[in-house]
Design an enzyme around this catalytic site. Structure first.
Site, mmCIF file in Angstrom:
data_model
loop_
_atom_site.group_PDB
_atom_site.id
_atom_site.type_symbol
_atom_site.label_atom_id
_atom_site.label_comp_id
_atom_site.label_asym_id
_atom_site.label_seq_id
_atom_site.Cartn_x
_atom_site.Cartn_y
_atom_site.Cartn_z
ATOM 1 N N CYS A 2 -6.216 1.793 5.713
ATOM 2 C CA CYS A 2 -6.804 0.529 6.162
ATOM 3 C C CYS A 2 -6.229 0.173 7.537
ATOM 4 C CB CYS A 2 -6.506 -0.569 5.139
ATOM 5 S SG CYS A 2 -4.773 -1.091 5.126
ATOM 6 N N CYS B 168 -2.333 -0.260 7.487
ATOM 7 C CA CYS B 168 -1.592 0.998 7.380
ATOM 8 C C CYS B 168 -1.767 1.854 8.630
ATOM 9 C CB CYS B 168 -2.003 1.748 6.124
ATOM 10 S SG CYS B 168 -1.486 0.884 4.616
ATOM 11 N N HIS C 51 0.857 -1.187 0.000
ATOM 12 C CA HIS C 51 0.000 0.000 0.000
ATOM 13 C C HIS C 51 0.898 1.243 0.000
ATOM 14 C CE1 HIS C 51 -3.838 -2.041 1.805
ATOM 15 N NE2 HIS C 51 -3.391 -2.645 0.718
ATOM 16 N N GLU D 239 0.946 3.906 1.729
ATOM 17 C CA GLU D 239 1.418 4.366 3.047
ATOM 18 C C GLU D 239 2.614 3.534 3.522
ATOM 19 O OE1 GLU D 239 -1.720 3.507 2.113
ATOM 20 O OE2 GLU D 239 -3.153 4.126 3.642
#
Ligand SMILES: [Zn+2]
Length: 142
Positions: A76, A79, A46, A48
């Site tokens: 999410c 993260c 992801h 992040e």
């Protein structure tokens, strides 16, 4: 947030869900990343997490206490956990994610007693652009 939106746009152009992230310290951008889960065949890639890894590497520390993180979509659970572990100072996010978000949606990770560091959260920053980009992406894929 404009840089995060640009990173999201680049991710979208390579077929990834268009999500972008930038980490800033003392007015200096120290990491920029777009979502790369398909490209890297990595479910943890992801935006992040990639940006946090880059920033930690650059600063030579697993903690980023003077850093602010900008991301185009509500983080999410994974993260949010990483943001907490990294001791990020402020979190700015764009669009809300009622299906997968974990900040103001879902588990609301930063409000849990098992969360030992919560950043200051600013939500809805650049929300319209981020949401428009995501909607266009999913519409094109249907
Ligand atoms: Zn995530």
């Amino acid at each position: 947030m404009d840089l995060a939106l640009a990173a999201a746009n680049i991710a979208g152009q390579s077929g990834e869900v268009p999500i972008g992230c930038v980490i800033v310290r003392a007015n200096e951008v120290i990491a920029t990343a777009g979502n790369r889960t398909l490209t890297d065949r990595d479910p943890t890639a992801h935006a992040e997490l990639l940006a946090i890894r880059e920033a930690a590497q650059k600063l030579g520390s697993e903690r980023l206490p003077d850093c602010d993180l900008y991301v185009t979509l509500e983080p999410c659970t994974m993260c949010a956990g990483a943001i907490s572990f990294a001791r990020i100072r402020r979190l700015y996010f764009g669009a809300f994610d009622p299906k997968g978000g974990a900040v103001e949606s879902g588990v609301r990770f930063f409000g849990q007693p098992t969360c030992h560091h919560a950043p200051e959260v600013y939500s809805g920053v650049g929300e319209r652009e981020a949401a428009t980009m995501l909607r266009a992406f999913f519409r094109a894929r249907r």
